[in-house]
Design a protein around this motif. Structure first.
Motif, short mmCIF file in Angstrom:
data_model
loop_
_atom_site.label_atom_id
_atom_site.label_comp_id
_atom_site.label_asym_id
_atom_site.label_seq_id
_atom_site.Cartn_x
_atom_site.Cartn_y
_atom_site.Cartn_z
N ARG A 9 0.83 -1.21 0.00
CA ARG A 9 0.00 0.00 0.00
C ARG A 9 0.87 1.26 0.00
O ARG A 9 1.99 1.25 0.49
CB ARG A 9 -0.94 0.00 1.20
CG ARG A 9 -0.24 0.14 2.53
CD ARG A 9 -1.27 0.17 3.66
NE ARG A 9 -0.62 0.29 4.94
CZ ARG A 9 -0.13 1.42 5.44
NH1 ARG A 9 -0.22 2.53 4.76
NH2 ARG A 9 0.46 1.44 6.62
N SER A 11 2.61 4.53 1.10
CA SER A 11 2.99 5.01 2.42
C SER A 11 2.45 6.42 2.64
O SER A 11 2.04 7.10 1.69
CB SER A 11 4.51 5.02 2.57
OG SER A 11 5.08 6.07 1.81
N SER A 12 2.48 6.88 3.87
CA SER A 12 1.97 8.23 4.17
C SER A 12 2.82 9.31 3.52
O SER A 12 2.36 10.42 3.29
CB SER A 12 1.90 8.44 5.68
OG SER A 12 3.18 8.29 6.25
N ALA A 13 4.07 8.99 3.19
CA ALA A 13 4.96 9.95 2.54
C ALA A 13 4.95 9.79 1.02
O ALA A 13 5.62 10.54 0.31
CB ALA A 13 6.38 9.77 3.06
N ALA A 68 0.60 9.40 -1.63
CA ALA A 68 0.37 9.12 -0.20
C ALA A 68 -1.08 8.75 0.05
O ALA A 68 -1.99 9.30 -0.57
CB ALA A 68 0.74 10.35 0.62
N ALA A 69 -1.25 7.81 0.96
CA ALA A 69 -2.61 7.33 1.29
C ALA A 69 -3.35 8.35 2.13
O ALA A 69 -2.81 9.16 2.81
CB ALA A 69 -2.52 6.01 2.03
#
Length: 69
Positions: A9, A11-13, A68-69
């Motif tokens: 998935r 990543s936040s970055a 980013a998610a």
């Protein structure tokens, strides 16, 4: 049997971790990065297998999206 290549998935970055046979190949920020990891692993036809579920499992999010998610 699961696919030998997993695109995890986003990543936040941004970017997606890629594993090949359970080993970390790197962080792909686009399909070109992913293809390069696969080429280094010996898959010269990498562009042809990106959407083949026998080879690649895209987890968490849509295939080919790296934001980013």
């Amino acid at each position: 049997m699961s696919a030998p290549i997993v695109v995890h998935r986003p990543s936040s970055a941004g970017g997606r971790a890629v594993t090949i046979n359970g080993a970390i190949a790197g962080l792909a920020r686009d399909d070109r990065d992913l293809v390069e990891f696969l080429r280094r692993a010996g898959l010269d036809d990498a562009w042809d297998i990106l959407d083949n579920p026998n080879w690649i499992e895209w987890r968490g999010g849509r295939a080919h999206e790296y934001e980013a998610a």
